[in-house]
Design a protein around this motif. Structure first.
Motif, PDB file in Angstrom:
ATOM      1  N   ALA A  44       5.430   1.921  -6.507  1.00 16.27           N
ATOM      2  CA  ALA A  44       5.063   0.488  -6.655  1.00 16.27           C
ATOM      3  C   ALA A  44       5.292  -0.657  -5.244  1.00 16.27           C
ATOM      4  O   ALA A  44       5.201  -1.695  -5.045  1.00 16.27           O
ATOM      5  CB  ALA A  44       4.811   0.441  -7.856  1.00 16.27           C
ATOM      6  N   LYS A  45       7.149  -1.520  -6.645  1.00 13.59           N
ATOM      7  CA  LYS A  45       7.605  -2.863  -5.631  1.00 13.59           C
ATOM      8  C   LYS A  45       8.334  -2.548  -4.109  1.00 13.59           C
ATOM      9  O   LYS A  45       7.766  -2.516  -2.849  1.00 13.59           O
ATOM     10  CB  LYS A  45       8.864  -2.808  -6.276  1.00 13.59           C
ATOM     11  N   VAL A  46       7.873  -0.443  -3.609  1.00 13.62           N
ATOM     12  CA  VAL A  46       8.541  -0.758  -2.588  1.00 13.62           C
ATOM     13  C   VAL A  46       7.696  -0.821  -1.650  1.00 13.62           C
ATOM     14  O   VAL A  46       7.452  -0.985  -0.487  1.00 13.62           O
ATOM     15  CB  VAL A  46       9.529   0.350  -1.712  1.00 13.62           C
ATOM     16  N   VAL A  47       6.265  -0.451  -2.146  1.00 18.59           N
ATOM     17  CA  VAL A  47       5.157  -0.218  -1.116  1.00 18.59           C
ATOM     18  C   VAL A  47       4.459  -1.716  -0.972  1.00 18.59           C
ATOM     19  O   VAL A  47       4.631  -1.934  -0.283  1.00 18.59           O
ATOM     20  CB  VAL A  47       3.741   1.064  -2.407  1.00 18.59           C
ATOM     21  N   SER A  48       5.137  -2.176  -1.730  1.00 21.36           N
ATOM     22  CA  SER A  48       4.801  -3.743  -1.723  1.00 21.36           C
ATOM     23  C   SER A  48       5.432  -3.987  -0.499  1.00 21.36           C
ATOM     24  O   SER A  48       4.883  -5.117   0.348  1.00 21.36           O
ATOM     25  CB  SER A  48       5.100  -4.793  -3.114  1.00 21.36           C
ATOM     26  N   LYS A  49       7.028  -4.263  -0.354  1.00 18.13           N
ATOM     27  CA  LYS A  49       7.935  -4.717   0.779  1.00 18.13           C
ATOM     28  C   LYS A  49       7.245  -4.423   1.393  1.00 18.13           C
ATOM     29  O   LYS A  49       6.970  -4.634   2.791  1.00 18.13           O
ATOM     30  CB  LYS A  49       9.167  -4.220   0.041  1.00 18.13           C
ATOM     31  N   LEU A  50       7.076  -2.967   1.887  1.00 17.70           N
ATOM     32  CA  LEU A  50       6.534  -2.127   3.743  1.00 17.70           C
ATOM     33  C   LEU A  50       5.309  -2.132   3.747  1.00 17.70           C
ATOM     34  O   LEU A  50       5.334  -2.618   4.919  1.00 17.70           O
ATOM     35  CB  LEU A  50       6.481  -0.338   2.564  1.00 17.70           C
ATOM     36  N   GLN A  51       4.202  -3.083   2.907  1.00 20.44           N
ATOM     37  CA  GLN A  51       3.103  -3.725   3.078  1.00 20.44           C
ATOM     38  C   GLN A  51       3.657  -5.544   4.109  1.00 20.44           C
ATOM     39  O   GLN A  51       3.258  -5.662   5.185  1.00 20.44           O
ATOM     40  CB  GLN A  51       2.583  -4.182   2.136  1.00 20.44           C
ATOM     41  N   HIS A  52       4.040  -5.675   2.886  1.00 17.07           N
ATOM     42  CA  HIS A  52       4.856  -7.668   3.973  1.00 17.07           C
ATOM     43  C   HIS A  52       5.320  -6.726   4.929  1.00 17.07           C
ATOM     44  O   HIS A  52       5.008  -7.775   5.906  1.00 17.07           O
ATOM     45  CB  HIS A  52       5.771  -7.393   2.898  1.00 17.07           C
ATOM     46  N   LEU A  53       6.564  -6.241   5.145  1.00 15.04           N
ATOM     47  CA  LEU A  53       6.709  -5.848   7.456  1.00 15.04           C
ATOM     48  C   LEU A  53       5.818  -4.801   7.479  1.00 15.04           C
ATOM     49  O   LEU A  53       6.522  -5.223   8.754  1.00 15.04           O
ATOM     50  CB  LEU A  53       8.147  -4.953   6.410  1.00 15.04           C
ATOM     51  N   GLY A  54       4.767  -4.839   7.564  1.00 11.14           N
ATOM     52  CA  GLY A  54       3.846  -4.420   8.553  1.00 11.14           C
ATOM     53  C   GLY A  54       4.025  -3.121   8.381  1.00 11.14           C
ATOM     54  O   GLY A  54       3.810  -2.347   9.651  1.00 11.14           O
ATOM     55  N   ALA A  55       5.284  -2.537   7.296  1.00 13.58           N
ATOM     56  CA  ALA A  55       4.618  -0.689   7.930  1.00 13.58           C
ATOM     57  C   ALA A  55       3.734   0.184   7.209  1.00 13.58           C
ATOM     58  O   ALA A  55       3.600   1.675   7.859  1.00 13.58           O
ATOM     59  CB  ALA A  55       6.359  -0.515   7.468  1.00 13.58           C
ATOM     60  N   VAL A  56       2.880  -0.137   6.609  1.00 12.38           N
ATOM     61  CA  VAL A  56       2.101   0.030   5.232  1.00 12.38           C
ATOM     62  C   VAL A  56       0.949  -0.463   5.172  1.00 12.38           C
ATOM     63  O   VAL A  56       0.910  -1.369   4.664  1.00 12.38           O
ATOM     64  CB  VAL A  56       2.557   0.306   3.734  1.00 12.38           C
ATOM     65  N   GLU A  57       0.019   0.042   5.460  1.00 16.01           N
ATOM     66  CA  GLU A  57      -1.068  -0.481   4.872  1.00 16.01           C
ATOM     67  C   GLU A  57      -1.732   0.600   3.421  1.00 16.01           C
ATOM     68  O   GLU A  57      -2.042   1.493   3.940  1.00 16.01           O
ATOM     69  CB  GLU A  57      -2.223   0.108   6.423  1.00 16.01           C
ATOM     70  N   ALA A  58      -1.952  -0.635   2.645  1.00 13.23           N
ATOM     71  CA  ALA A  58      -2.843  -0.222   1.232  1.00 13.23           C
ATOM     72  C   ALA A  58      -4.600  -0.460   1.464  1.00 13.23           C
ATOM     73  O   ALA A  58      -4.414  -1.880   1.174  1.00 13.23           O
ATOM     74  CB  ALA A  58      -1.502  -0.528   0.063  1.00 13.23           C
ATOM     75  N   ARG A  59      -4.824   0.281   0.961  1.00 11.14           N
ATOM     76  CA  ARG A  59      -6.451  -0.114   0.314  1.00 11.14           C
ATOM     77  C   ARG A  59      -6.199   0.189  -0.700  1.00 11.14           C
ATOM     78  O   ARG A  59      -6.009   1.619  -1.236  1.00 11.14           O
ATOM     79  CB  ARG A  59      -7.259   0.609   1.458  1.00 11.14           C
ATOM     80  N   ARG A  60      -6.950  -0.748  -1.185  1.00 14.04           N
ATOM     81  CA  ARG A  60      -7.721  -0.572  -3.548  1.00 14.04           C
ATOM     82  C   ARG A  60      -9.079   0.970  -2.795  1.00 14.04           C
ATOM     83  O   ARG A  60     -10.062   0.076  -2.309  1.00 14.04           O
ATOM     84  CB  ARG A  60      -7.613  -1.750  -3.870  1.00 14.04           C
ATOM     85  N   GLY A  61      -9.051   1.060  -4.117  1.00 20.45           N
ATOM     86  CA  GLY A  61     -10.601   1.311  -4.830  1.00 20.45           C
ATOM     87  C   GLY A  61     -11.089   2.505  -4.031  1.00 20.45           C
ATOM     88  O   GLY A  61     -10.011   3.387  -3.586  1.00 20.45           O
ATOM     89  N   ARG A  62     -12.486   3.116  -4.455  1.00 22.52           N
ATOM     90  CA  ARG A  62     -12.956   4.701  -3.327  1.00 22.52           C
ATOM     91  C   ARG A  62     -12.406   4.349  -2.409  1.00 22.52           C
ATOM     92  O   ARG A  62     -12.743   3.671  -1.093  1.00 22.52           O
ATOM     93  CB  ARG A  62     -14.198   4.192  -4.504  1.00 22.52           C
ATOM     94  N   GLY A  63     -11.609   5.735  -1.628  1.00 19.89           N
ATOM     95  CA  GLY A  63     -11.531   5.894  -0.301  1.00 19.89           C
ATOM     96  C   GLY A  63     -10.548   4.395   0.235  1.00 19.89           C
ATOM     97  O   GLY A  63     -10.371   4.802   1.172  1.00 19.89           O
ATOM     98  N   GLY A  64      -9.791   4.688  -0.999  1.00 16.64           N
ATOM     99  CA  GLY A  64      -8.556   3.843  -0.715  1.00 16.64           C
ATOM    100  C   GLY A  64      -6.993   4.684  -0.596  1.00 16.64           C
ATOM    101  O   GLY A  64      -7.226   5.563  -0.951  1.00 16.64           O
ATOM    102  N   GLY A  65      -5.886   4.421  -0.465  1.00 19.55           N
ATOM    103  CA  GLY A  65      -4.991   4.762  -0.380  1.00 19.55           C
ATOM    104  C   GLY A  65      -3.995   4.238   0.281  1.00 19.55           C
ATOM    105  O   GLY A  65      -4.006   2.782   0.621  1.00 19.55           O
ATOM    106  N   LEU A  66      -2.618   5.142   0.319  1.00 19.22           N
ATOM    107  CA  LEU A  66      -1.152   4.337   1.056  1.00 19.22           C
ATOM    108  C   LEU A  66      -1.506   5.068   2.275  1.00 19.22           C
ATOM    109  O   LEU A  66      -1.831   6.129   2.988  1.00 19.22           O
ATOM    110  CB  LEU A  66      -0.426   4.158   0.826  1.00 19.22           C
ATOM    111  N   THR A  67      -1.618   4.510   3.940  1.00 18.62           N
ATOM    112  CA  THR A  67      -1.338   4.954   5.640  1.00 18.62           C
ATOM    113  C   THR A  67       0.174   4.151   6.020  1.00 18.62           C
ATOM    114  O   THR A  67       0.457   3.119   5.566  1.00 18.62           O
ATOM    115  CB  THR A  67      -2.501   5.190   6.021  1.00 18.62           C
ATOM    116  N   LEU A  68       0.493   5.113   7.166  1.00 25.49           N
ATOM    117  CA  LEU A  68       1.995   4.353   7.493  1.00 25.49           C
ATOM    118  C   LEU A  68       1.316   3.382   8.980  1.00 25.49           C
ATOM    119  O   LEU A  68      -0.003   4.731   9.149  1.00 25.49           O
ATOM    120  CB  LEU A  68       2.745   5.392   7.817  1.00 25.49           C
ATOM    121  N   THR A  69       1.618   2.113   9.512  1.00 23.48           N
ATOM    122  CA  THR A  69       1.074   1.614  10.449  1.00 23.48           C
ATOM    123  C   THR A  69       1.482   2.406  11.784  1.00 23.48           C
ATOM    124  O   THR A  69       2.688   3.407  10.883  1.00 23.48           O
ATOM    125  CB  THR A  69       1.183  -0.056  10.559  1.00 23.48           C
ATOM    126  N   THR A  70       1.431   1.939  12.574  1.00 23.79           N
ATOM    127  CA  THR A  70       2.049   2.916  13.479  1.00 23.79           C
ATOM    128  C   THR A  70       3.224   2.065  13.975  1.00 23.79           C
ATOM    129  O   THR A  70       3.401   2.378  14.379  1.00 23.79           O
ATOM    130  CB  THR A  70       1.525   1.864  15.020  1.00 23.79           C
TER     131      THR A  70
END
Length: 149
Positions: A44-70
């Motif tokens: 969870a900590k590294v996903v937050s860092k990757l999000q901050h760096l623009g490498a990962v997109e995280a969506r909450r709720g139904r249909g959410g999840g993690l995706t790697l950005t371009t």
């Protein structure tokens, strides 16, 4: 040079997300943590860092999840590792107590040069490069294991 545990986990998470790509359902942080066998709290900590760096997109709720950005998929691996590791020196010249040689030591500069050479060797690579065969199929074969929290 040894990467921090946090950077190691971040790269494994990014690689797992890269091979899952557009396969449908975006995995949760818990699912990715389980697949790469790291504690959820660390993931969870590294996903937050990757999000901050623009490498990962995280969506909450139904249909959410993690995706790697371009940018996360095709950006420079060297840049990503630099950003994850920070700008600290390899040695602790200014630690408490500080090294008595710090005023005239050449080791710090030599290690800084070596550290940059390490990053430069990673610059032409991307996460997409890292998940080519045989790594990609191996990452796809990973299944969730019981939670390690």
């Amino acid at each position: 040079m040894r990467l921090t545990k946090s950077t190691d986990i971040a790269l494994r998470v990014a690689m797992r997300l890269a091979v899952l790509g557009d396969s449908g359902d975006a995995p949760t942080t818990r699912e990715v943590a389980s697949a790469v066998q790291v504690p959820y709290t660390h993931a969870a900590k590294v996903v937050s860092k990757l999000q901050h760096l623009g490498a990962v997109e995280a969506r909450r709720g139904r249909g959410g999840g993690l995706t790697l950005t371009t940018a996360g998929r095709t950006g420079s691996l060297g840049r990503l590792v630099r950003d994850l590791e920070g700008v600290d020196d390899v040695v602790g010249c200014e630690d408490d107590p500080p090294c008595p040689l710090r005023g005239g030591c050449r080791l710090r500069g030599a290690l800084r040069t070596a550290q940059e050479a390490f990053y430069v060797s990673l610059d032409p690579l991307s996460i997409a490069d890292l998940v080519e065969s045989p790594t990609g199929p191996l990452l796809l074969s990973l299944t969730s294991t019981p939670d390690r929290d």
